[in-house]
Design a protein around this motif. Structure first.
Motif, PDB file in Angstrom:
ATOM      1  N   PRO A  55       0.828  -1.211   0.000  1.00 47.67           N
ATOM      2  CA  PRO A  55       0.000   0.000   0.000  1.00 47.67           C
ATOM      3  C   PRO A  55       0.868   1.269   0.000  1.00 47.67           C
ATOM      4  N   LEU A  56       2.155   1.106   0.259  1.00 47.41           N
ATOM      5  CA  LEU A  56       3.041   2.270   0.315  1.00 47.41           C
ATOM      6  C   LEU A  56       3.963   2.276  -0.901  1.00 47.41           C
ATOM      7  N   ASP A  57       4.237   3.480  -1.395  1.00 48.23           N
ATOM      8  CA  ASP A  57       5.041   3.599  -2.595  1.00 48.23           C
ATOM      9  C   ASP A  57       6.508   3.840  -2.231  1.00 48.23           C
ATOM     10  N   PHE A  58       7.242   2.763  -1.956  1.00 43.19           N
ATOM     11  CA  PHE A  58       8.627   2.948  -1.551  1.00 43.19           C
ATOM     12  C   PHE A  58       9.555   3.213  -2.730  1.00 43.19           C
ATOM     13  N   TYR A  59       9.068   2.934  -3.918  1.00 39.66           N
ATOM     14  CA  TYR A  59       9.881   3.227  -5.094  1.00 39.66           C
ATOM     15  C   TYR A  59      10.106   4.743  -5.216  1.00 39.66           C
ATOM     16  N   LEU A  60       9.040   5.492  -4.902  1.00 35.83           N
ATOM     17  CA  LEU A  60       9.130   6.953  -4.952  1.00 35.83           C
ATOM     18  C   LEU A  60      10.147   7.462  -3.928  1.00 35.83           C
ATOM     19  N   VAL A  61      10.188   6.805  -2.760  1.00 39.28           N
ATOM     20  CA  VAL A  61      11.173   7.177  -1.745  1.00 39.28           C
ATOM     21  C   VAL A  61      12.584   6.941  -2.280  1.00 39.28           C
ATOM     22  N   TRP A  76      16.096   9.411  -2.928  1.00 37.32           N
ATOM     23  CA  TRP A  76      17.066   9.017  -1.910  1.00 37.32           C
ATOM     24  C   TRP A  76      18.008  10.152  -1.545  1.00 37.32           C
ATOM     25  N   SER A  77      18.332  11.037  -2.531  1.00 29.35           N
ATOM     26  CA  SER A  77      19.294  12.101  -2.232  1.00 29.35           C
ATOM     27  C   SER A  77      18.746  13.062  -1.181  1.00 29.35           C
ATOM     28  N   LEU A  78      17.421  13.242  -1.177  1.00 32.08           N
ATOM     29  CA  LEU A  78      16.793  14.106  -0.166  1.00 32.08           C
ATOM     30  C   LEU A  78      16.982  13.504   1.234  1.00 32.08           C
ATOM     31  N   PHE A  79      16.696  12.205   1.352  1.00 32.67           N
ATOM     32  CA  PHE A  79      16.828  11.560   2.659  1.00 32.67           C
ATOM     33  C   PHE A  79      18.297  11.408   3.054  1.00 32.67           C
ATOM     34  N   TRP A  80      19.166  11.232   2.058  1.00 33.94           N
ATOM     35  CA  TRP A  80      20.599  11.138   2.335  1.00 33.94           C
ATOM     36  C   TRP A  80      21.101  12.447   2.931  1.00 33.94           C
ATOM     37  N   TYR A  82       2.302  14.696  -1.183  1.00 36.52           N
ATOM     38  CA  TYR A  82       1.154  14.463  -0.301  1.00 36.52           C
ATOM     39  C   TYR A  82       1.053  12.997   0.087  1.00 36.52           C
ATOM     40  N   LEU A  83       2.216  12.370   0.314  1.00 36.14           N
ATOM     41  CA  LEU A  83       2.252  10.990   0.777  1.00 36.14           C
ATOM     42  C   LEU A  83       2.869  10.997   2.168  1.00 36.14           C
ATOM     43  N   ALA A  84       2.016  11.092   3.191  1.00 40.00           N
ATOM     44  CA  ALA A  84       2.522  11.236   4.555  1.00 40.00           C
ATOM     45  C   ALA A  84       3.192   9.945   5.031  1.00 40.00           C
ATOM     46  N   TYR A  85       2.541   8.797   4.782  1.00 39.86           N
ATOM     47  CA  TYR A  85       3.063   7.546   5.328  1.00 39.86           C
ATOM     48  C   TYR A  85       4.451   7.229   4.779  1.00 39.86           C
ATOM     49  N   GLU A  86       4.615   7.307   3.466  1.00 42.49           N
ATOM     50  CA  GLU A  86       5.874   6.928   2.848  1.00 42.49           C
ATOM     51  C   GLU A  86       7.031   7.719   3.456  1.00 42.49           C
ATOM     52  N   GLY A  87       6.880   9.050   3.522  1.00 39.19           N
ATOM     53  CA  GLY A  87       7.956   9.889   4.024  1.00 39.19           C
ATOM     54  C   GLY A  87       8.244   9.653   5.495  1.00 39.19           C
ATOM     55  N   PHE A  88       7.187   9.635   6.315  1.00 40.39           N
ATOM     56  CA  PHE A  88       7.411   9.554   7.759  1.00 40.39           C
ATOM     57  C   PHE A  88       7.814   8.144   8.186  1.00 40.39           C
ATOM     58  N   ILE A  89       7.320   7.125   7.496  1.00 35.92           N
ATOM     59  CA  ILE A  89       7.760   5.766   7.834  1.00 35.92           C
ATOM     60  C   ILE A  89       9.231   5.601   7.467  1.00 35.92           C
ATOM     61  N   THR A  90       9.628   6.181   6.338  1.00 34.91           N
ATOM     62  CA  THR A  90      11.044   6.141   5.983  1.00 34.91           C
ATOM     63  C   THR A  90      11.883   6.820   7.066  1.00 34.91           C
ATOM     64  N   ALA A  91      11.424   7.990   7.523  1.00 37.92           N
ATOM     65  CA  ALA A  91      12.144   8.688   8.596  1.00 37.92           C
ATOM     66  C   ALA A  91      12.226   7.810   9.845  1.00 37.92           C
ATOM     67  N   ALA A  92      11.102   7.181  10.191  1.00 38.79           N
ATOM     68  CA  ALA A  92      11.084   6.333  11.388  1.00 38.79           C
ATOM     69  C   ALA A  92      12.073   5.181  11.244  1.00 38.79           C
ATOM     70  N   LEU A  93      12.117   4.559  10.050  1.00 40.47           N
ATOM     71  CA  LEU A  93      13.033   3.435   9.833  1.00 40.47           C
ATOM     72  C   LEU A  93      14.481   3.898   9.957  1.00 40.47           C
ATOM     73  N   ILE A  94      14.763   5.103   9.440  1.00 35.10           N
ATOM     74  CA  ILE A  94      16.128   5.626   9.545  1.00 35.10           C
ATOM     75  C   ILE A  94      16.510   5.805  11.017  1.00 35.10           C
ATOM     76  N   PHE A  95      15.576   6.368  11.812  1.00 31.01           N
ATOM     77  CA  PHE A  95      15.881   6.570  13.235  1.00 31.01           C
ATOM     78  C   PHE A  95      16.075   5.231  13.939  1.00 31.01           C
ATOM     79  N   ILE A  96      15.236   4.257  13.601  1.00 32.92           N
ATOM     80  CA  ILE A  96      15.376   2.943  14.231  1.00 32.92           C
ATOM     81  C   ILE A  96      16.752   2.364  13.916  1.00 32.92           C
ATOM     82  N   ALA A  97      17.199   2.533  12.673  1.00 35.92           N
ATOM     83  CA  ALA A  97      18.507   2.008  12.291  1.00 35.92           C
ATOM     84  C   ALA A  97      19.617   2.704  13.074  1.00 35.92           C
TER      85      ALA A  97
END
Lengths: 257, 245
Positions: free
Chosen positions: B17-23, B27-31, B207-222
């Protein structure tokens, strides 16, 4: 005895509530925040005044109906409308898909465009993808969207509130900002008349980023009211009343495209 | 590599249900966000730690005059929210023309530096109290041994009391490091693109809240995973004498 008193209070409260419920055939009641100058605010004597109030009364004159504005906190706007405490939200509410699921909107009655603001002497190059290498402030999701679209190489800083962005332009952290024009005018330019802030260039227009504008919110079942409000908006725009009010309050276009 | 990306794209569009391909495409933004978060964390821990040690010694040994000053500093920093401190440094100081005209403006005009200053001061105050407690908890026997061996006070602190205190402080300090990691998200309120700032930017764009914030959460968990591993290793090495057989 207290029980009877309780019942009586309940009955009189009920009566008050049903009397307060607006009847579509008499006065049309519009809700406003009375806290968003110059669109709506409280005058010194407590009355509600502003551009939206003048516009609303001009529209009602066209509709040959009596209208009144009542003050309502922002969070209670849609619940208040749905519980018949008033008939329309005339409070600079942006038309969005989320809101449209619960209420209807009239056509837009204004959509003040975004404009660049900078101090005198700053060389803002609107034709360049990086805007001439300046540090530019933008509002998250709104004017940020426009800069990403048309000036993808610009060095931008993203803000959640206009006030914070204005502070950073004043302190010199930012060379320029892209802001909703009325807020920039009343919150920044007119507040600091000697600082040399001014609008730069033509308004930044893009339907994809700036949405559908601002409309009057009405209940979904009040299709007739919505239709007659739409007619009234068209009428005041056609006969010059609208332009005269815009000229009186702002001095520049706030209708947009 | 190509086939991996392709399978992520297919998974995102057909199964998830989440578009992780877009994340991944962003990647350069999150990097960039990850770099800012890690830099702010590590540099503020270093600066805060360097400040915390003398503060802790002053507090533990009750140095006259300096002790009330240190206590006042710690009380003030711990008594106000970090967000307020950052706003005072970032928006407050910039109101004064004297500050804007001073040499310090080169640093204070940059949101990144303002965040680093606020985080360093914050972690210094909390860490100082952790170290102070550890120093005061030094077993009497160790202190008496330094006296019996004829060590000067400075030498005793350098060789015995501080190393022993740091070891005891390790578990509490590990907690402070994780806590400090999570407070770095406050940097995004003054326009710094940290991990949360990247997620917000992503959300504003698509306007994809879950994809962005879940990615952030996963980064913090790591990151937290790495921090806890490092502290576990350090504790196992340095607190070996306390492990029950």
């Amino acid at each position: 005895m207290f029980k009877t008193l309780g019942k009586m209070t309940a009955i009189s409260l009920l009566a008050a509530v049903s009397a307060g419920a607006a009847n579509a055939q008499d006065v049309i009641r519009f809700a406003t925040e009375a806290a968003y100058p110059p669109f709506n605010e409280r005058a010194a004597d407590g009355s509600i005044v502003g551009w939206e109030i003048d516009l609303g009364q001009a529209m009602c004159a066209h509709m040959k109906r009596e209208c009144e504005f009542v003050a309502q906190d922002w969070d209670g706007m849609i619940p208040g409308l749905l519980s018949n405490r008033f008939d329309g939200i005339f409070a600079s509410m942006t038309i969005t898909e989320e809101r449209k699921q619960r209420i209807d909107f009239t056509d837009k009655y204004y959509q003040s465009p975004a404009r660049f603001v900078s101090k005198d002497g700053v060389a803002l190059d609107r034709s360049a993808a990086d805007l001439g290498g300046l540090k530019v402030g933008a509002i998250a999701g709104v004017t940020e969207c426009y800069l990403n679209k048309f000036h993808p190489d610009a060095d931008i800083a993203i803000y959640r509130s206009s006030e914070d962005m204005f502070l950073d332009l004043q302190s010199g952290r930012l060379d320029a900002i892209l802001s909703e024009s009325v807020q920039a005018d009343f919150g920044l330019i007119r507040e600091n008349p000697d600082a040399g802030f001014a609008f730069r260039g033509e308004p930044a227009l893009d339907a994809g980023c700036f949405g559908a504008g601002i409309g009057i919110g009405v209940r979904k079942e009040d299709g007739d009211l919505r239709a007659s409000l739409n007619d009234a908006i068209a009428a005041v725009r056609a006969d010059g009343t609208y332009d005269a009010l815009v000229e009186k309050y702002f001095g520049y276009d706030i209708y947009g495209e | 590599m190509e086939s991996l990306l392709e399978s992520i794209r297919v998974f995102s569009s057909e199964t998830s249900p989440l578009d992780f391909y877009l994340v991944l495409q962003n990647w350069s933004l999150f990097w960039k966000g990850l770099q800012n978060t890690l830099l702010l964390l590590v540099l503020s821990l270093i600066a805060g730690g360097l400040l915390a040690v003398p503060l802790a010694i002053i507090r533990a040994t009750r140095v006259p005059i300096l002790n009330p000053i240190a206590y006042g500093f710690i009380y003030f920093v711990r008594g106000t929210p970090l967000l307020v401190q950052l706003y005072v440094i970032y928006y407050g100081l910039s109101q004064f023309e004297a500050v804007r005209d001073s040499a310090a403006w080169v640093i204070l005009r940059e949101p990144w530096w303002c965040a680093l200053i606020a985080f360093s001061i914050g972690t210094a105050a909390y860490t100082a109290e952790i170290f102070r407690g550890a120093i005061e908890d030094t077993p009497r026997g160790e202190v008496e041994a330094t006296i019996a061996a004829g060590m000067s006070r400075v030498l005793a602190y350098r060789r015995i009391i501080l190393p022993s205190a740091f070891r005891r402080a390790l578990p509490a300090y590990g907690n402070e490091v994780i806590f400090n990691l999570h407070t770095t998200v406050i940097a995004s309120t003054v326009t710094v693109i940290d991990v949360l700032g990247a997620a917000r930017t992503f959300n504003n764009k698509y306007y994809l809240a879950y994809e962005g914030f879940i990615t952030a959460a996963l980064i913090f968990i790591a990151i937290v995973f790495v921090i806890t591993r490092v502290f576990n290793l350090m504790e196992r090495r340095m607190l070996r004498h306390l492990v029950r057989a």
